[in-house]
Design an enzyme around this catalytic site. Structure first.
Site, PDB file in Angstrom:
ATOM      1  N   THR A   1     -13.807 -42.552 -67.384  1.00  0.00           N
ATOM      2  CA  THR A   1     -14.489 -41.290 -67.095  1.00  0.00           C
ATOM      3  C   THR A   1     -13.708 -40.443 -66.094  1.00  0.00           C
ATOM      4  O   THR A   1     -12.872 -40.939 -65.348  1.00  0.00           O
ATOM      5  CB  THR A   1     -15.901 -41.549 -66.542  1.00  0.00           C
ATOM      6  OG1 THR A   1     -15.816 -42.276 -65.320  1.00  0.00           O
ATOM      7  CG2 THR A   1     -16.740 -42.336 -67.539  1.00  0.00           C
ATOM      8  N   ASP A   2     -14.024 -39.159 -66.092  1.00  0.00           N
ATOM      9  CA  ASP A   2     -13.413 -38.251 -65.130  1.00  0.00           C
ATOM     10  C   ASP A   2     -14.394 -38.000 -63.987  1.00  0.00           C
ATOM     11  O   ASP A   2     -15.444 -38.631 -63.906  1.00  0.00           O
ATOM     12  CB  ASP A   2     -12.960 -36.951 -65.801  1.00  0.00           C
ATOM     13  CG  ASP A   2     -14.100 -36.171 -66.434  1.00  0.00           C
ATOM     14  OD1 ASP A   2     -15.277 -36.417 -66.101  1.00  0.00           O
ATOM     15  OD2 ASP A   2     -13.808 -35.292 -67.264  1.00  0.00           O
ATOM     16  N   LEU A   3     -14.063 -37.079 -63.139  1.00  0.00           N
ATOM     17  CA  LEU A   3     -14.872 -36.782 -61.961  1.00  0.00           C
ATOM     18  C   LEU A   3     -16.299 -36.363 -62.308  1.00  0.00           C
ATOM     19  O   LEU A   3     -17.232 -36.622 -61.564  1.00  0.00           O
ATOM     20  CB  LEU A   3     -14.187 -35.681 -61.136  1.00  0.00           C
ATOM     21  CG  LEU A   3     -14.780 -35.363 -59.776  1.00  0.00           C
ATOM     22  CD1 LEU A   3     -14.783 -36.604 -58.887  1.00  0.00           C
ATOM     23  CD2 LEU A   3     -13.992 -34.248 -59.118  1.00  0.00           C
ATOM     24  N   SER A   4     -16.482 -35.776 -63.490  1.00  0.00           N
ATOM     25  CA  SER A   4     -17.818 -35.325 -63.880  1.00  0.00           C
ATOM     26  C   SER A   4     -18.653 -36.437 -64.516  1.00  0.00           C
ATOM     27  O   SER A   4     -19.800 -36.211 -64.883  1.00  0.00           O
ATOM     28  CB  SER A   4     -17.708 -34.135 -64.843  1.00  0.00           C
ATOM     29  OG  SER A   4     -17.125 -34.538 -66.059  1.00  0.00           O
TER      30      SER A   4
ATOM     31  N   VAL B   1     -17.985 -38.052 -67.415  1.00  0.00           N
ATOM     32  CA  VAL B   1     -17.863 -38.155 -68.870  1.00  0.00           C
ATOM     33  C   VAL B   1     -16.484 -38.708 -69.216  1.00  0.00           C
ATOM     34  O   VAL B   1     -15.560 -38.670 -68.402  1.00  0.00           O
ATOM     35  CB  VAL B   1     -18.103 -36.798 -69.580  1.00  0.00           C
ATOM     36  CG1 VAL B   1     -19.481 -36.242 -69.254  1.00  0.00           C
ATOM     37  CG2 VAL B   1     -17.034 -35.791 -69.229  1.00  0.00           C
TER      38      VAL B   1
END
Length: 155
Positions: A27-30, A32
């Site tokens: 996942t990324d920072l958001s 997702v």
């Protein structure tokens, strides 16, 4: 001590199915799944699909015959996957020629489509030039085209 084998997926008719779980590292920072991870999942599924078809990519490369290289790739993102989701990668053969094979790959969550890819791979010589793929590779891909479509009542 048990020694579990890595997952390799399975065939359901002409479809190769490969399960992945979304981990924090995906996942990324958001929160997702980072877009490039779909490419990694599709590559793993393609590699295991070939393995189950009896296509030994490593042996072909070590024998100096060649290897598959992605020559065309189109991706369409529809909705995100998130941490702990169980994603199913579905791969089907769309076209086969003496040199190339085109696959359609989908990342699915339940019945929802997350991402779809159309990938063309070409068999290339060790020097990087397109060449005819081994006959058994073409036959393996072609055998999947001959199977009834998903959801068909045909034998």
């Amino acid at each position: 001590m048990p020694n579990p084998a890595p997952p390799s997926g399975c065939f359901d008719g002409a479809r190769h199915l490969y399960a992945v779980r979304v981990y924090f590292e995906d996942t990324d920072l958001s929160g997702v799944v980072y877009h490039a991870n779909y490419l990694r999942w599709f590559e793993r599924a393609r590699s295991d699909m070939l393995r189950l078809l009896g296509i030994d990519q490593r042996a072909a490369q070590e024998a100096g015959e060649g290897a598959f290289a992605v020559t065309d790739l189109a991706l369409r993102y529809l909705r995100p996957a998130r941490l702990d989701d169980d994603v199913l990668i579905e791969s089907t053969v769309a076209e086969v020629s003496r040199v190339t094979c085109t696959l359609v790959q989908k990342a699915l969550l339940g019945n929802g489509l997350l991402c779809e890819a159309r990938v063309r791979v070409a068999f290339v010589s060790p020097g990087g030039r397109a060449r005819r793929q081994p006959a058994q590779f073409t036959a393996a891909f072609t055998s999947l085209l001959a199977l009834p479509p998903e959801g068909s009542d045909l034998p």
